[in-house]
Design an enzyme around this catalytic site. Structure first.
Site, PDB file in Angstrom:
ATOM      1  N   ARG A 246      33.443  97.037  62.981  1.00 50.30           N
ATOM      2  CA  ARG A 246      32.123  97.540  63.360  1.00 50.30           C
ATOM      3  C   ARG A 246      31.329  98.151  62.206  1.00 50.30           C
ATOM      4  O   ARG A 246      30.134  97.924  62.111  1.00 50.30           O
ATOM      5  CB  ARG A 246      32.251  98.529  64.515  1.00 50.30           C
ATOM      6  CG  ARG A 246      31.744  97.880  65.773  1.00 50.30           C
ATOM      7  CD  ARG A 246      32.057  98.606  67.025  1.00 50.30           C
ATOM      8  NE  ARG A 246      32.505  97.634  68.006  1.00 50.30           N
ATOM      9  CZ  ARG A 246      33.574  97.742  68.747  1.00 50.30           C
ATOM     10  NH1 ARG A 246      34.345  98.799  68.656  1.00 50.30           N
ATOM     11  NH2 ARG A 246      33.877  96.795  69.587  1.00 50.30           N
ATOM     12  N   GLN A 282      -2.634 105.328  54.345  1.00 48.70           N
ATOM     13  CA  GLN A 282      -1.619 106.181  54.951  1.00 48.70           C
ATOM     14  C   GLN A 282      -0.860 105.463  56.072  1.00 48.70           C
ATOM     15  O   GLN A 282       0.342 105.673  56.266  1.00 48.70           O
ATOM     16  CB  GLN A 282      -2.273 107.447  55.493  1.00 48.70           C
ATOM     17  CG  GLN A 282      -1.279 108.554  55.700  1.00 48.70           C
ATOM     18  CD  GLN A 282      -1.938 109.785  56.288  1.00 48.70           C
ATOM     19  OE1 GLN A 282      -2.638 109.708  57.294  1.00 48.70           O
ATOM     20  NE2 GLN A 282      -1.733 110.910  55.655  1.00 48.70           N
ATOM     21  N   ILE A 341       3.824  94.826  58.388  1.00 49.54           N
ATOM     22  CA  ILE A 341       3.159  95.191  57.121  1.00 49.54           C
ATOM     23  C   ILE A 341       2.659  93.940  56.399  1.00 49.54           C
ATOM     24  O   ILE A 341       1.582  93.931  55.815  1.00 49.54           O
ATOM     25  CB  ILE A 341       4.115  96.021  56.233  1.00 49.54           C
ATOM     26  CG1 ILE A 341       4.268  97.423  56.832  1.00 49.54           C
ATOM     27  CG2 ILE A 341       3.598  96.105  54.800  1.00 49.54           C
ATOM     28  CD1 ILE A 341       5.307  98.293  56.162  1.00 49.54           C
ATOM     29  N   GLU A 367      29.696  91.414  68.421  1.00 45.99           N
ATOM     30  CA  GLU A 367      30.815  92.340  68.233  1.00 45.99           C
ATOM     31  C   GLU A 367      30.638  93.575  69.120  1.00 45.99           C
ATOM     32  O   GLU A 367      30.808  94.716  68.705  1.00 45.99           O
ATOM     33  CB  GLU A 367      30.988  92.692  66.750  1.00 45.99           C
ATOM     34  CG  GLU A 367      31.483  91.465  65.996  1.00 45.99           C
ATOM     35  CD  GLU A 367      31.951  91.770  64.589  1.00 45.99           C
ATOM     36  OE1 GLU A 367      32.659  92.775  64.410  1.00 45.99           O
ATOM     37  OE2 GLU A 367      31.652  90.979  63.699  1.00 45.99           O
ATOM     38  N   THR A 369      27.869  94.420  72.449  1.00 45.48           N
ATOM     39  CA  THR A 369      26.434  94.700  72.506  1.00 45.48           C
ATOM     40  C   THR A 369      26.208  96.201  72.327  1.00 45.48           C
ATOM     41  O   THR A 369      27.120  97.008  72.527  1.00 45.48           O
ATOM     42  CB  THR A 369      25.849  94.305  73.880  1.00 45.48           C
ATOM     43  OG1 THR A 369      26.509  95.097  74.867  1.00 45.48           O
ATOM     44  CG2 THR A 369      26.065  92.833  74.179  1.00 45.48           C
TER      45      THR A 369
END
Lengths: 390, 397, 261
Positions: A246, A282, A341, A367, A369
């Site tokens: 994990r 910004q 972006i 692996e 959920t």
């Protein structure tokens, strides 16, 4: 942020970064487009000794140099993921396939299989999932029936990463159907064994450089000595394997997110609108700041768990689930923001961020959920509370 | 032993030498540059000092009597008995240098059969042509050429020896210079004889073209240099020019060689050597992928040009390395160089800046290429090139 | 088979900047790297070592800190490394450099082949390889785009020259200079890096090589850089702006100018 990596871990990072820049970045769009497994790149990783970093020296690896292997695996996976989630998964799934042998196999089995996996002469894959057994490993239907000094396997494994590309498969199958999850056992199955074939190759949304395939067992006879750790131990082997892997998924997520942030920051510094660089706005700045902060937090958590494992911790199921959940949610958020972006360009295949967004999604799913991970975390929490512990 | 010194009376403490030092061994103390013992005498600070305050001294014990040497010798380069154009360029340059100091021009021609080349070398500026003929000299081979030319130099004592900076010149000249214990400067683009000292001022690009370095070989002779092809100008042949042809037979053993050429594989059709093209259509990062190079190839086909590339597009795998122009690729100087989507970083620039005409197409107005190209087109190459191709086809039909 | 590869530490010329006021190079902060061409020389050596057995020794001449490029070469796969360093070697041109490197090869004693990269990116001279060959009085094959075979005491290689390829055979020992066409350099390996960090690298100075200071470093260098200037950058190029159609028409005029007149 400086994580004070040891010289050896720095070596891993440098080598993996070089592989990523020289081999993965130039190939990733094509691998994604063609849904093609990166064999040449896996060969480069093998030649650079990167496949054996989590395997002990006595079995042909270099794990001791890195104080274990979990942190080494995290660093390597993150660097590869930064360039391409698909290639990185092929790398990580190889480690996942080797993990049951590493964690639970006998010395004889380790001696037989690990050196080839450390050197890259062979690749590995882990086979648990079936059509009816996803989050619920107890739903496994593939049977392994003892017949003298052999087991006979019947059934189909689904969505096996590195399926068709690996030579060594660690397969979870039922030896005792009456006992459910406690009737599961783990086996090593080699490519070319009669009765073992490959089925459907999946056409995925993301991580398309990785191979995802069905494994079909039809009266497939494997020697009894290929049983890992004894009958009925399959569920435990699988859970230990997933607990160990994990942080690797978390590292994939961190790497994918970092790659997306790199692209977004670069683009924002070059793109001009209204006569100025868009990173002077910004609105963009705050997005980039949040992305960077979330990634750093995810990385810090992931490294902490990996270091805990290397330090010899026995119980890390909860934190390992936390790292996976947090990092994968960050990856999804950050890659989505990166596409935002880049605007219209971000949505085009000409730029890599749309692929990163597609690649990120799987880290919330496979692996275990993120819903299962949360259940794991909650159940650990409830147990701790009941025990009056921390 | 050689030493470095900062002249206290001259150093103004401006500090210019500090960032110039690649090794970081210079510091400023009390308004004076201090150079530590770790200095590697690379000379970077010496040339950075506008006040001449840093002096590197060589300790030369033995001196060669340089006054015994006179004349400019050009090594003729031939393949299959045909003299290369670069030799004619060198003769033109040698003539100019020789006339500037009242010396003669010698040409050395090693071949299996010189044909009318000695006379033609005279027409292009040679006063004397030394000819060595032998069957073994059909192709350039390092050792026989080294031996024979070394002996020619020892006997003729030229002050300057020039060869083209081709694979032949750059193979042969270092070997001769090492044997004769003299200096060699590579790939020069400018040569001048200093009137006062008589030294050859040899200027060449270095540091990836970031700088031009002028190099002298003050204490030994001859002063040897390889010269970049297509930079110097050949003279118009003058049939009235008089000159002498001198046989210079190979001596015993001079034709022996430990290397042998088994075969020569000329470039195949379509496999162009971009350095020989008059027009190059070159693509950079802006071309974006390998399939887009077809657009450049189509234009190149129309113009009988070859296709070049920047390092970025070669590294990305869009086009193979033999097409790469620039510092780590080939140096080209065609009549026309068309740079498509190439930013013009210094590493690319050094490989193509001596092209007669540089045409640049780039959508980024601030690309460095626009600072040194002759014709700049600000626009999208994917829009412009197809239209140019169409236009050329239309006008020709 | 023992192959010596001569490498150089160079400033990354891509990172060099010019001080616009003084016209001098700013080298401060410019990273020092293994000369990129030398990676190809190393790879060629590794390939033949892997095929024929033997060892690869990597050599560099330079200041003490040039050792880092040797470690890089060891990380890629070199078996041994050797640093040639002495104050007396400072300021060497290609004559003195090759003279010194050749003395080191001679002292090593059992070298069958010396490989160098085509040239270094700081000096771009391509002279050191052939000069080493001259110093050793060994044959040389320069500008090699492909090594075809090494057997029976000979090397067979392709020289990429103007207009084609020369297939050249030379007896060993010999010096070969390698082009980028020859191979794809391997990346450093993890084991290589770990070995490189620990390896003790011997340093040979002028006394070890038995050389005279008059034949090394600046004193042994026939050439000297006297001035450095920055190349002309100004251009009075003409800039064209307009619609793609307008630009294409102007460009076609330029390209077809000579044909039409």
């Amino acid at each position: 942020m400086d994580y004070y990596l040891s010289d050896e871990l720095t070596d891993i990072r440098d080598i993996c970064r070089e592989i990523a820049e020289k081999y993965i970045v130039p190939a990733r769009a094509e691998l994604d487009e063609e849904n093609r497994f990166p064999r040449e790149i896996m060969k480069v990783m093998a030649d650079s000794d990167i496949l054996g970093i989590y395997i002990p020296e006595e079995f042909g690896g270099t794990a001791e140099a890195f104080g274990g292997g979990a942190m080494a695996l995290s660093v390597a996976t993150e660097e590869f993921s930064r360039a391409c989630g698909g290639v990185a998964v092929s790398y990580a799934a190889n480690a996942l396939g080797a993990m049951p042998i590493l964690i639970s196999a006998s010395d004889e089995q380790k001696t037989r299989y690990l050196p080839d996996l450390a050197s890259g002469r062979k690749l590995a894959a882990f086979a648990l999932t079936e059509s009816e057994a996803g989050s619920d490993a107890g739903g496994v239907k593939t049977k392994a029936i003892k017949d003298g000094d052999h087991y006979i396997l019947n059934g189909t494994k689904q969505w096996i990463t590195n399926g068709g590309e690996a030579q060594v498969y660690t397969v979870i199958a039922l030896t005792d159907p009456s006992r459910g999850a406690r009737g599961l056992s783990a086996f090593i199955v080699e490519e070319g064994t009669p009765g073992f074939s490959y089925g459907k190759k999946e056409d995925k949304m993301g991580i398309r450089a990785s191979a995802t395939r069905e494994l079909i067992f039809e009266d497939c006879r494997i020697p009894a000595e290929n049983l890992i750790s004894g009958e009925g131990r399959g569920f435990i082997v699988a859970m230990k394997t997933l607990n160990r892997s994990r942080p690797g998924v978390a590292s994939q997520a961190v790497g994918i997110a970092q790659g997306a942030l790199d692209e977004a920051a670069k683009y924002a510094s070059q793109r001009r609108q209204f006569g100025q660089r868009i990173d002077s706005f910004q609105a963009i700045q705050f997005m980039l700041a949040d992305m960077a902060t979330q990634i750093e937090a995810a990385r810090a958590l992931t490294y902490s768990v990996a270091r805990m494992i290397d330090a010899g911790a026995k119980k890390y199921e909860k934190v390992s689930a936390m790292a996976k959940v947090f990092a994968s949610d960050v990856a999804m958020k950050v890659t989505t923001d990166a596409v935002q972006i880049l605007g219209g360009y971000g949505y085009m295949k000409e730029y890599p961020v749309e692929k990163m967004m597609r690649d990120a999604k799987i880290t919330q799913i496979y692996e275990g959920t993120n819903q299962i991970q949360r259940a794991v975390i909650a159940s650990a929490l409830i147990k701790e509370t009941a025990a009056g512990g921390n | 032993m050689a030493s470095i010194e900062v002249r206290k009376d001259t150093c103004v403490g401006c500090g210019a030498c500090v960032p110039a030092c690649p090794y970081g061994v210079i510091s400023m103390e009390d308004g004076l540059a201090i150079i530590s013992d770790e200095c590697y005498l690379c000379g970077a600070c010496e040339s950075s000092c506008s006040f001449g305050a840093i002096i590197i001294r060589q300790d030369k014990s033995e001196k060669v009597d340089i006054s015994e040497y006179s004349g400019i010798m050009v090594l003729a380069e031939q393949r299959d008995r045909v003299v290369d154009h670069s030799t004619l360029e060198l003769l033109g340059e040698a003539r100019r240098l020789a006339d500037s100091c009242g010396q003669e021009v010698l040409a050395a021609l090693l071949t299996s059969d010189c044909g009318d080349w000695p006379a033609r070398l005279v027409e292009h500026g040679a006063d004397r042509v030394l000819v060595t003929s032998a069957a073994e000299l059909t192709h350039f081979r390092t050792e026989p050429f080294t031996q024979i030319v070394s002996r020619m130099i020892e006997e003729m004592r030229p002050a300057v020896v020039l060869a083209a900076a081709t694979t032949t010149g750059r193979d042969l000249m270092p070997r001769i210079a090492k044997n004769l214990n003299t200096g060699l400067t590579a790939d020069c683009t400018e040569l001048v004889i200093d009137g006062e000292s008589g030294n050859l001022m040899q200027t060449r690009p270095a540091f990836g073209g970031n700088i031009m370095a002028t190099i002298v070989c003050a204490d030994t002779r001859p002063q040897m240099a390889t010269v970049r092809p297509r930079v110097m100008k050949a003279l118009e042949p003058d049939p009235a020019r008089a000159g002498e042809v001198v046989e210079f037979p190979a001596a015993h053993g001079e034709l022996d060689s430990r290397t042998e050429i088994l075969e020569f594989l000329p470039l195949e059709e379509g496999e162009v050597d971009i350095t020989e093209s008059d027009i190059i259509v070159s693509g950079g990062r802006g071309v974006k992928d390998s399939t887009n190079f077809a657009l450049l190839e189509e234009l190149a086909g129309l113009l009988d040009a070859s296709v070049g590339a920047s390092r970025a597009s070669v590294d990305a795998g869009w086009i193979p390395y033999p097409h790469q122009v620039g510092q780590t690729g080939k140096t080209v100087n065609p009549k026309t160089y068309i740079a498509c989507g190439i930013s013009g970083a210094i590493q690319h620039r050094v490989g193509m800046q001596s092209s007669d005409r540089i045409i640049a197409i780039n959508k980024d107005e601030t690309a460095p290429i626009f600072e040194f190209c002759h014709e700049g087109f600000i626009g999208d190459l994917f829009e412009i090139l197809p239209l140019v191709i169409k236009e050329i086809k239309k006008r020709r039909s | 088979m023992r192959i010596a590869v001569a490498v150089k530490q160079v400033p990354d010329t891509a990172e060099v900047r010019i001080d616009p006021e003084r016209g001098t190079l700013i080298r401060e902060g410019v990273p020092s790297i293994l000369n990129p061409f030398d990676e190809y020389a190393l790879e060629e050596a590794f390939r033949w070592r892997d095929e024929l057995g033997g060892t690869v020794v990597v050599i560099t001449m330079g200041p003490p800190w040039a050792e880092s490029v040797l470690r890089e070469a060891v990380a890629m796969g070199a078996d041994e490394a050797l640093l040639i360093s002495d104050r007396a070697f400072a300021g060497a041109d290609t004559w003195a450099t090759s003279h010194t490197l050749a003395a080191a090869v001679t002292k090593l004693g059992d070298v069958d082949l010396v490989i160098t990269g085509k040239q270094a990116i700081d000096g771009d001279t391509a002279q050191t390889g052939p000069s080493i060959a001259a110093s050793l009085d060994w044959p040389q094959i320069t500008f090699v785009g492909k090594v075809r075979s090494i057997e029976d005491g000979h090397i067979l290689a392709e020289r990429y020259v103007e207009g084609g390829i020369e297939v050249v055979r030379s007896s060993l020992p010999a010096v070969v200079t390698i082009l980028k066409d020859a191979n794809t350099p391997r990346l450093p390996s993890l084991r290589g890096k770990m070995k490189a960090r620990k390896l003790e690298i011997p340093t040979w100075g002028i006394d070890d090589l038995g050389l005279d200071p008059a034949e090394t470093g600046l004193d042994g260098s026939p050439t000297r850089v006297v001035t450095i200037s920055t190349p002309e950058t100004s251009s009075d190029g003409e800039m064209h702006r307009g619609t793609p159609e307008e630009l294409a028409a102007v460009l076609a005029d330029l390209l077809l100018g000579e044909e039409e007149s």
